[in-house]
Write an enzyme that holds these catalytic residues in place. Structure first.
Site, PDB file in Angstrom:
ATOM      1  N   GLU A  53       0.854  -1.174   0.000  1.00  0.00           N
ATOM      2  CA  GLU A  53       0.000   0.000   0.000  1.00  0.00           C
ATOM      3  C   GLU A  53       0.893   1.226   0.000  1.00  0.00           C
ATOM      4  O   GLU A  53       1.963   1.231   0.604  1.00  0.00           O
ATOM      5  CB  GLU A  53      -0.911   0.024   1.231  1.00  0.00           C
ATOM      6  CG  GLU A  53      -1.919  -1.107   1.296  1.00  0.00           C
ATOM      7  CD  GLU A  53      -2.850  -0.979   2.488  1.00  0.00           C
ATOM      8  OE1 GLU A  53      -2.931   0.136   3.056  1.00  0.00           O
ATOM      9  OE2 GLU A  53      -3.481  -1.982   2.860  1.00  0.00           O
ATOM     10  N   HIS A 103       9.712  -2.944  -8.941  1.00  0.00           N
ATOM     11  CA  HIS A 103       8.431  -2.345  -9.333  1.00  0.00           C
ATOM     12  C   HIS A 103       7.277  -2.850  -8.470  1.00  0.00           C
ATOM     13  O   HIS A 103       6.210  -2.231  -8.442  1.00  0.00           O
ATOM     14  CB  HIS A 103       8.140  -2.575 -10.826  1.00  0.00           C
ATOM     15  CG  HIS A 103       7.704  -3.959 -11.193  1.00  0.00           C
ATOM     16  ND1 HIS A 103       8.560  -4.900 -11.720  1.00  0.00           N
ATOM     17  CD2 HIS A 103       6.490  -4.564 -11.128  1.00  0.00           C
ATOM     18  CE1 HIS A 103       7.890  -6.014 -11.977  1.00  0.00           C
ATOM     19  NE2 HIS A 103       6.637  -5.836 -11.622  1.00  0.00           N
ATOM     20  N   ASP A 133      15.575  -3.706 -11.550  1.00  0.00           N
ATOM     21  CA  ASP A 133      14.282  -4.169 -11.036  1.00  0.00           C
ATOM     22  C   ASP A 133      14.429  -5.205  -9.922  1.00  0.00           C
ATOM     23  O   ASP A 133      13.717  -6.203  -9.897  1.00  0.00           O
ATOM     24  CB  ASP A 133      13.420  -4.738 -12.169  1.00  0.00           C
ATOM     25  CG  ASP A 133      11.927  -4.719 -11.817  1.00  0.00           C
ATOM     26  OD1 ASP A 133      11.554  -4.023 -10.858  1.00  0.00           O
ATOM     27  OD2 ASP A 133      11.158  -5.425 -12.496  1.00  0.00           O
ATOM     28  N   ASN A 206       2.944 -12.627 -10.695  1.00  0.00           N
ATOM     29  CA  ASN A 206       4.129 -13.482 -10.615  1.00  0.00           C
ATOM     30  C   ASN A 206       5.408 -12.675 -10.399  1.00  0.00           C
ATOM     31  O   ASN A 206       6.461 -13.245 -10.082  1.00  0.00           O
ATOM     32  CB  ASN A 206       4.311 -14.310 -11.894  1.00  0.00           C
ATOM     33  CG  ASN A 206       3.577 -15.634 -11.854  1.00  0.00           C
ATOM     34  OD1 ASN A 206       2.624 -15.847 -12.584  1.00  0.00           O
ATOM     35  ND2 ASN A 206       4.036 -16.534 -10.986  1.00  0.00           N
ATOM     36  N   SER A 207       5.342 -11.366 -10.604  1.00  0.00           N
ATOM     37  CA  SER A 207       6.534 -10.526 -10.473  1.00  0.00           C
ATOM     38  C   SER A 207       7.200 -10.725  -9.121  1.00  0.00           C
ATOM     39  O   SER A 207       6.560 -10.622  -8.071  1.00  0.00           O
ATOM     40  CB  SER A 207       6.165  -9.049 -10.628  1.00  0.00           C
ATOM     41  OG  SER A 207       5.818  -8.753 -11.952  1.00  0.00           O
ATOM     42  N   THR A 223      10.172 -11.521 -13.735  1.00  0.00           N
ATOM     43  CA  THR A 223      10.001 -10.071 -13.708  1.00  0.00           C
ATOM     44  C   THR A 223       9.047  -9.524 -14.751  1.00  0.00           C
ATOM     45  O   THR A 223       8.459  -8.479 -14.565  1.00  0.00           O
ATOM     46  CB  THR A 223      11.368  -9.364 -13.852  1.00  0.00           C
ATOM     47  OG1 THR A 223      11.223  -7.982 -13.597  1.00  0.00           O
ATOM     48  CG2 THR A 223      11.948  -9.560 -15.251  1.00  0.00           C
ATOM     49  N   ALA A 224       8.858 -10.211 -15.881  1.00  0.00           N
ATOM     50  CA  ALA A 224       8.025  -9.636 -16.932  1.00  0.00           C
ATOM     51  C   ALA A 224       7.514 -10.711 -17.869  1.00  0.00           C
ATOM     52  O   ALA A 224       8.097 -11.781 -17.992  1.00  0.00           O
ATOM     53  CB  ALA A 224       8.828  -8.602 -17.727  1.00  0.00           C
ATOM     54  N   GLY A 263      34.254   1.396 -18.508  1.00  0.00           N
ATOM     55  CA  GLY A 263      34.805   2.584 -19.158  1.00  0.00           C
ATOM     56  C   GLY A 263      35.029   2.430 -20.648  1.00  0.00           C
ATOM     57  O   GLY A 263      36.079   2.844 -21.160  1.00  0.00           O
ATOM     58  N   GLY A 266      30.679   1.274 -27.161  1.00  0.00           N
ATOM     59  CA  GLY A 266      30.727   0.232 -28.175  1.00  0.00           C
ATOM     60  C   GLY A 266      29.366  -0.108 -28.728  1.00  0.00           C
ATOM     61  O   GLY A 266      28.396   0.636 -28.567  1.00  0.00           O
TER      62      GLY A 266
END
Length: 448
Positions: A53, A103, A133, A206-207, A223-224, A263, A266
């Site tokens: 909440e 999320h 995430d 299910n996330s 996750t997705a 660093g 590409g």
């Protein structure tokens, strides 16, 4: 559950037909039917239901004409309460650590964890990383069950997996399938993408749940899903357990993710680039530029190198390399396998700290070359990224930056630290607008 390109992101389950000849099914002593039940009886108590909440803040710009006649602020701020459901996995029973998706718990004021047996606990969020995430929670409870964590670098396409979670609030739902692909990226789900793709059925709720192998070990955090109609079409994505473990270890120790930094700039290797470079590979990460004084330069990497593997694991794309490096902590030792003028060699690299308080801005974005950035504020107590030094006639100066400017936003997303600034630029595409405080003025500078 997350969305991809406006579509819900999920999967169809693969129905496995049990056979006594298949070695990955266990025979329960009380049943004559080969079954996954004995493994799941041990694994499912580690998967929890999460209810949240909180309050979401919505900002809306007030039309200039309205403000001209009636006055008032430039924007209206509205707060709306929300509730949500998701899943989580207990990864350390002794410490009460529960991992889930960022999320699921982002902006939550109250987080409740419900165990398989019905016990309910209030959870404390130890930290989250929205770019990958992942979030880490802690509950104070005894007699918990955790999932052993597998080495996700060892999983292969075709391995059987089981997804456990709470789709649509239906607790302890189990679906099965296989690993469909590895190293998935370019989906615009998160800032750092290196996903396991599976056809084990995953849906809303299910996330944050578990993707386990047939030994009952955690191989990923669901996750997705990808589904044009909001449902499962057989394409789901999970964060690999190795990536998750590296991130939560940093959150547990520091309260945040302290990303490693290689660093380099590409791109992906394709057939055209491979032909131009006379290389006998069609996948990997091509190094177009090595940043001065970076970990890559210190290790001897050169422009024109093709990185084909990291820690012995083959790379499919530059995005996969970027995600793996970003999930490793500063100071991590990494072995890169490279091709240079047809010769294969291994290079040992010690990663820099991507969250250091002062950085050369060219390491963040080429258009910012010539600027040095540090965590600061605008003098009115608003945290941001301060331009501590600026070279004349540099790319950063040409886009309009000035010394002592304080960058407070990227494309309307608020940034308060160098780390947040880097993450915002990493996830930005197309034209980039920097929100800058200069003295008592606010302005936008555009990077094209």
């Amino acid at each position: 559950m997350l969305m991809v390109s406006g579509l819900v992101v999920g999967t169809f389950g693969l129905q496995l037909h049990a056979s006594a000849a298949l070695p990955f099914f266990s025979n329960d002593k009380d049943s004559e039917v080969p079954s996954l039940a004995p493994m799941l009886e041990k694994a499912t108590p580690a998967v929890v239901s999460i209810a949240v909440e909180g309050t979401q803040t919505a900002r809306q710009q007030v039309p200039e004409m309205f403000r001209y006649f009636f006055g008032g602020p430039q924007e209206q701020v509205q707060e709306r309460p929300f509730r949500g459901l998701g899943s989580g996995v207990i990864i350390d029973a002794e410490k009460g650590y529960v991992v889930t998706n960022a999320h699921v718990v982002h902006n939550a004021d109250e987080i409740t964890v419900k165990l398989t047996g019905g016990r309910v606990f209030k959870a404390k969020k130890l930290g989250e990383d929205q770019q990958s995430d992942i979030a880490l929670l802690k509950i104070d409870a005894n007699d918990l069950t955790d999932l052993p964590i597998a080495n996700s670098d060892k999983i292969r396409v075709g391995d059987f997996v089981v997804a456990v979670g709470n789709p649509f609030g239906l607790s302890q739902t189990v679906t099965s399938g296989i690993v469909s692909a590895l190293g998935r990226s370019g989906l615009n789900i998160g800032g750092y993408e290196d996903y396991i793709q599976t056809d084990a059925a995953i849906n809303r709720g299910n996330s944050g749940g578990a993707l386990v192998n047939l030994k009952g070990e955690l191989v990923g955090i669901n996750t997705a899903i990808f589904g044009p109609n909001g449902g499962n079409v057989g394409i789901g994505f999970a964060i690999p357990s190795n990536m998750m473990k590296s991130l939560v270890d940093q959150i547990a120790e520091f309260g945040e993710v302290r990303r490693g930094l290689l660093g380099i700039l590409g791109s992906d290797v394709d057939a055209g680039l491979a032909e131009a470079m006379n290389a006998k590979v069609n996948i990997g990460a091509f190094v177009s530029e090595v940043q001065p004084d970076s970990a890559a330069e210190k290790a001897g990497l050169q422009a024109g190198d093709i990185i084909t593997a990291i820690n012995g694991r083959n790379l499919h794309s530059f995005a996969e390399l970027r995600a793996k490096i970003a999930s490793m902590g500063a100071g991590a030792e990494v072995q890169l396998t490279i091709l240079r003028k047809g010769d294969k060699k291994n290079v040992e690299v010690v990663l820099d700290d991507a969250t250091q308080s002062e950085v050369t801005a060219a390491q963040i974005h080429p258009a910012l070359e010539g600027a040095t950035l540090m965590n600061g504020d605008d003098g009115a107590g608003n945290a941001g990224v301060q331009v501590s030094e600026l070279q004349r006639n540099s790319p950063a100066a040409r886009i309009g930056l000035q010394e002592d400017d304080v960058i407070i936003g990227v494309n309307r997303n608020r940034v308060t630290t160098v780390s947040e600034f880097r993450e915002a630029l990493d996830s930005a595409t197309g034209v980039i607008a920097l929100n800058v405080r200069r003295g008592n003025s606010t302005l936008y500078l555009v990077i094209r």
